[in-house]
Design an enzyme around this catalytic site. Structure first.
Site, PDB file in Angstrom:
ATOM      1  CG  HIS A 239      59.191 -67.249 -46.863  1.00 45.44           C
ATOM      2  ND1 HIS A 239      58.936 -65.870 -46.156  1.00 45.44           N
ATOM      3  CD2 HIS A 239      60.526 -67.574 -47.343  1.00 45.44           C
ATOM      4  CE1 HIS A 239      60.023 -65.547 -46.197  1.00 45.44           C
ATOM      5  NE2 HIS A 239      61.142 -66.657 -46.487  1.00 45.44           N
ATOM      6  CD  GLU A 240      61.341 -71.212 -47.753  1.00 43.94           C
ATOM      7  OE1 GLU A 240      62.466 -71.016 -48.463  1.00 43.94           O
ATOM      8  OE2 GLU A 240      61.239 -70.795 -46.641  1.00 43.94           O
TER       9      GLU A 240
ATOM     10  CB  ALA B 111      61.313 -74.226 -45.767  1.00 49.54           C
ATOM     11  CG  MET B 112      67.782 -73.582 -47.786  1.00 46.37           C
ATOM     12  SD  MET B 112      68.201 -71.711 -47.569  1.00 46.37           S
ATOM     13  CE  MET B 112      68.982 -71.323 -49.071  1.00 46.37           C
TER      14      MET B 112
ATOM     15  CG  HIS C  43      62.916 -67.144 -50.889  1.00 46.55           C
ATOM     16  ND1 HIS C  43      63.618 -65.894 -50.944  1.00 46.55           N
ATOM     17  CD2 HIS C  43      62.847 -67.507 -49.713  1.00 46.55           C
ATOM     18  CE1 HIS C  43      63.489 -65.511 -49.607  1.00 46.55           C
ATOM     19  NE2 HIS C  43      63.194 -66.397 -48.949  1.00 46.55           N
TER      20      HIS C  43
END
Length: 1017
Positions: free
Chosen positions: A431-432, A396-397, A435
């Site tokens: 996690h994403e 992912a980003m 961010h």
């Protein structure tokens, strides 16, 4: 020959002087014309002009020849050049060279595009980016207008551009603070020339006169480029719906690929706001970081030929690599937080209609609330979109407001997905979302501190998942095996590196995105949180985020805020001084605890010794690294464990007082494994600990039981302990009822299995493993009733289910006959009934076991199911199962199909090669195939973070003979530097494998041949 950036004299004698000459000739004001009335003076003037022209031309030719000799052409860029490692770096470099430094700085000023970093003379304030996307031929064109603030006077505008065809460039003066644009100095700036410099992926605009400090300017650039069929920049992907192939285009800019989509200042510190406008065919929709502010639908705009035009709202200040957009024909589901943030999940229409995105959508809503409560900082944007794409280079980003996920990491089919798959998916989403604060809101100044965002996001994978599912107990348990133990394998190599490492060249940036940044970063953050205590840790993080929101920060900024939080409660600990030892030094210590045997000291004193842990014994010589170690120690016996004591170990060797001890008491260090280090003991203490585990393991916490197993196996592998100690230690496992120690043991066992599975005495090892597994495996049974099931059936909780899965995997992997019969029965039933009754949580084990034991028809059956399945989690485990065959013809067929056809998704090709290599029957095949296809693989995946490193490590980790080591060395020599920093690491791992065989295999098998040695030798 390329221009050597360490030769400033060459620069000065090349285009450096040419620039000065061009300026003096072209920009020089014209001499006022004089009235000349005498014919002789006209002739004389004409003659002098001709002479001057000849001289100037001669000088120009000489300079041109001199420059060509150096191999540099300014307009086209010099293919062989590398940027200067000079002083233009914004934040300085602790490692600047002292020799020729002044000359390099002069060269960087004269030609700043030759530096690998942007010069810092200009700062972007706002980008107005307008793009037209042509999905019919996969191209796009655009115009970008960048508002610039001049910091230092300069004639050069240097920014990033890669693979863009620049058409027109213009520069205008916009005024400045207290100076309106209509005052003198405003208006169009004359451009001397503009040119690309591909060596550093830069574009250069040279002006006739300088830009002035404190003034604003506007740079306008029009350009066009291809929508690439690769996984970086602005790239395309496809999927099939109702037999029709459909396309989409999406961005992936991290870390240095925004420059592939538009000219920009593509370094993290150059934060700016962005206004994006997208034009495209009306059959598509478009997304970006912000909501659509103004939409012109098809047929509404006479100028757009019926196209849709979406103008998105202005973003907050952010780095270029967090800008994102997508053009697709997806559908979505949405929800909304209590605070009014709209959350949407976009995916293929069939995935949305099946509800595959609902799980991720709901946990995202809960996670936004969790992080806002934990950090005490609100989510900054009005919306958050989650985009599931078929093809992506990473899991992912975290683009701000538009996080992009590969489908396998966000779509969940509850009927076929295992609990392991659900856990993995959950943690990627956690996690994403983290961010959005650590990364998007506060961004590291430069890539050397990338762990500031990735380490925090990885740590919060476990903290955030515990919030969602408290019974999973992730931070206190799975973190140990999946993060701490895993990264210590890498960080115990002499080829490791500090978590904060200098990054000068653009191709060095990819190097910092590795498990050291992610997993070691997370482990150090966890250690720090435990030292500080959660309330102070949260207070420090809150101050850090509030102080640097919408800006950049470095590690010292974090240490400062955490130290202030400690001092607010009267605890005067210099966090920076403590943590610099852990972040600026590579590796970690092994702390050896011994009962003090001195007659002068009573028995409640212990000796503590620290040294740098390294697997290679020859690498430990002359090692002087030391750490500030927060060592927790407890004393126990057969019936109780005393409360822990915190000792700060600052020196190589120290003596400390602990509770009273006698011959029957034992010591245990690093309670619950909160510290990032290994613990060793004297052999009598190891013997007492092993006796305790065999008699009453519950006295020792589950985290420390897992830690003892991991430490013992790795200390033995590195030669700190006899080989029999870990083997004798796991002899207690038949009494172990918790998942975590079994998981730690299985990871250690599989590490040994890689070394031993082709040795003559392998059966000694596999029988010993099965002996430990058999009783607990038969007690736990299989998860549900199925055809021919043998054993107890349990409706399991998560922890029980994971233990059950671990035992089945060990039993089938090491040859338990009953496990094999059960797997074959499940596969046979599926084939005969065409109904898959295999429990989702063990499908991967059953599929792999069935393929390895059964005939070619089973392989063909699973190959067919792989193509017909629509569930992404099912497709993944079916593909991996195909690599388990003992038939090398089928394995070779699979390898070739994966790389040369579109039957296997591009991001899965690497996994196919690695899993074939994990199969003992496919190991040589995968290793040979990897070397033969290296050029293709490197060209396809070379720029993608992790992918090359993952492939190289996965294919080589099983090599353990002298012949294979020599083959690896030959490959490294022939492949050059294309494989990057992964090669030194894999070379050291394979050398370690060969060394272990030479030094320890004989002792290892000797222990297995005879009863356990009571002296642990």
């Amino acid at each position: 020959m390329g221009l050597n950036d360490s030769s400033p004299g060459a620069m000065r004698n090349g285009r450096g002087l040419s620039d000065q000459w061009a300026e003096s000739v072209v920009v020089r004001p014209r001499t006022t014309e004089r009235h000349i009335t005498v014919h002789k003076r006209l002739v004389l003037g004409f003659a002098l002009s001709i002479l001057t022209l000849i001289v100037v031309t001669a000088v120009a030719v000489v300079l041109s020849v001199r420059f060509e000799e150096c191999g540099g052409r300014e307009r086209d860029g010099a293919a062989g050049e590398s940027g200067s490692r000079g002083s233009a770096r914004l934040n300085g470099s602790r490692g600047e060279r002292t020799g020729e430094r002044g000359d390099e700085e002069a060269a960087a000023v004269a030609q700043p595009w030759r530096n690998s970093r942007l010069p810092g003379s200009l700062r972007p304030r706002h980008y107005d980016l307008r793009l037209a996307v042509y999905m019919d031929n996969f191209t796009f064109s655009g115009e970008v207008s960048i508002e610039l603030e001049c910091v230092n006077a300069t004639r050069f505008i240097v920014l990033h551009s890669d693979r863009l065809e620049v058409d027109r460039v213009s520069v205008t003066a916009e005024g400045g603070a207290g100076r309106p644009a209509n005052k003198p100095g405003g208006g169009v700036m004359r451009i001397h020339r503009h040119f690309p410099f591909p060596t550093n992926q830069m574009y250069v605009v040279v002006l006739h006169r300088e830009l002035k400090p404190m003034r604003l300017y506007r740079l306008n650039v029009s350009f066009e480029a291809a929508i690439e069929d690769e996984l970086l920049g602005f790239f395309r992907s496809s999927y099939t719906l109702h037999g029709e192939k459909r396309y989409l285009a999406v961005t992936q800019f991290s870390p240095t690929h925004a420059r592939k989509a538009f000219p920009c200042f593509d370094e993290p510190v150059y934060k700016a706001t962005f206004s994006l406008t997208l034009r495209h065919d009306p059959q598509y929709m478009s997304l970006s970081n912000m909501p659509v502010e103004n939409a012109a639908p098809a047929n509404n705009n006479d100028d757009d030929d019926g196209w849709t035009t979406n103008r998105f709202a202005r973003t907050p200040r952010m780095s270029t690599y967090y800008l994102a957009w997508a053009v697709c024909n997806f559908t979505y589901r949405e929800t909304q937080t209590d605070g009014g943030v709209t959350i949407r999940l976009y995916a293929r229409p069939d995935a949305i209609s099946s509800g595959a995105g609902d799980y991720a959508l709901q946990i995202t809503k809960r996670l936004l609330g969790f992080y806002q409560d934990y950090f005490k900082v609100q989510y900054s944007l009005p919306k958050l979109d989650l985009l599931a794409v078929p093809k992506h280079p990473y899991s992912a980003m975290e683009n701000w407001g538009l996080s992009v996920f590969v489908e396998q990491k966000i779509l969940l089919d509850a009927e076929v997905s295992s609990s392991s798959y659900q856990m993995e998916l959950t943690m990627v989403v956690v996690h994403e979302i983290c961010h959005q604060w650590f990364g998007d809101l506060v961004t590291p100044v430069w890539w050397e501190d990338v762990w500031l965002k990735e380490g925090f996001a990885h740590y919060f994978e476990y903290v955030g998942t515990d919030f969602l599912f408290p019974k999973w107990n992730m931070e206190k348990q799975r973190f140990l095996t999946d993060v701490l133990h895993e990264v210590m394998l890498l960080d115990g190599l002499s080829s490791s590196h500090p978590i904060s490492q200098e990054v000068e060249q653009a191709n060095d940036i990819n190097r910092v995105f590795d498990w050291i940044a992610y997993k070691k970063g997370a482990a150090l953050i966890r250690m720090l949180a435990n030292v500080m205590g959660q309330p102070l840790f949260q207070k420090g993080l809150n101050d850090y985020l509030l102080s640097h929101m919408y800006g950049n920060a470095a590690r010292d900024d974090l240490w400062r805020k955490l130290s202030q939080a400690m001092r607010s409660e009267g605890r005067d600990i210099d966090i920076g001084e403590m943590m610099d030892r852990w972040t600026l030094q590579m590796g970690y210590p092994v702390v050896t605890i011994s009962k003090n045997q001195s007659e002068q000291l009573p028995t409640h004193y212990i000796t503590v010794h620290q040294e740098h842990f390294l697997y290679g014994e020859e690498d430990r010589k002359n090692n002087s690294l030391q750490w500030q170690v927060p060592l927790t120690v407890a004393v126990g016996n057969s019936s109780a464990l005393c409360s822990e004591t915190l000792l700060w170990i600052n020196n190589k060797t120290e003596i400390h007082r602990v509770g009273r001890m006698d011959d029957s008491t034992w010591l245990i260090g690093n309670i619950n494994q909160t510290g990032y280090f290994r613990v060793n003991y004297d052999l009598p203490n190891w013997k007492l600990l092993i006796q305790q585990l065999h008699s009453n393991p519950q006295i020792i916490s589950v985290g420390n039981r897992a830690g003892l197993i991991d430490d013992a196996f790795n200390l033995a592998r590195a030669g700190y302990l006899p080989q029999g100690v870990p083997l004798q230690l796991i002899g207690y496992l038949p009494e172990e009822t918790s998942f975590l120690p079994w998981h730690a043991a299985s990871r250690a066992i599989y590490q040994l299995d890689k070394l031993l599975d082709l040795t003559d005495d392998y059966r000694l090892f596999s029988d010993y493993v099965l002996k430990q597994v058999a009783a607990r495996y038969h007690q736990m049974g299989w998860p549900t009733n199925g055809p021919g099931v043998e054993g107890t059936v349990l409706q399991a909780s998560y922890q029980t289910e994971e233990l059950q899965r671990e035992l089945i995997m060990l039993a089938c992997s090491f040859g338990n006959k009953q496990c094999h019969r059960q797997a074959v029965a499940y596969i046979s039933d599926w084939i005969s009934s065409n109904k898959n009754r295999i429990p989702p949580n063990i499908r991967d084990i059953v599929y792999c076991t069935g393929v390895s034991l059964m005939d070619e028809d089973v392989w063909e059956f699973l190959w067919m199911k792989f193509h017909s399945s629509n569930a992404v989690s099912e497709k993944k485990i079916l593909l991996e199962a195909l690599t388990c065959s003992d038939n090398t013809f089928l394995l070779n067929r699979l390898l070739n199909l994966s790389l040369t056809s579109d039957l296997v998704p591009e991001q899965d090709v690497i996994d196919v090669i690695i899993h074939v290599g994990r199969n003992p029957q496919g190991r040589n095949l995968a290793w040979r195939y990897f070397r033969e296809k290296w050029d293709i693989l490197n060209s396809r995946y070379g720029e993608a973070l992790f992918m090359n490193s993952k492939l190289i490590s996965g294919v080589t980790e099983f090599l353990n003979t002298e012949r294979e080591l020599n083959e690896l060395k030959d490959f490294i020599q022939s492949s050059g530097m294309g494989a990057g920093p992964a090669l030194p690491r894999v070379l050291e791992i394979v050398e370690g494998n060969v060394r272990w065989h030479r030094l320890h295999r004989r002792q290892f098998y000797q222990w297995l041949r005879k009863p356990p040695n009571p002296n642990l030798g």
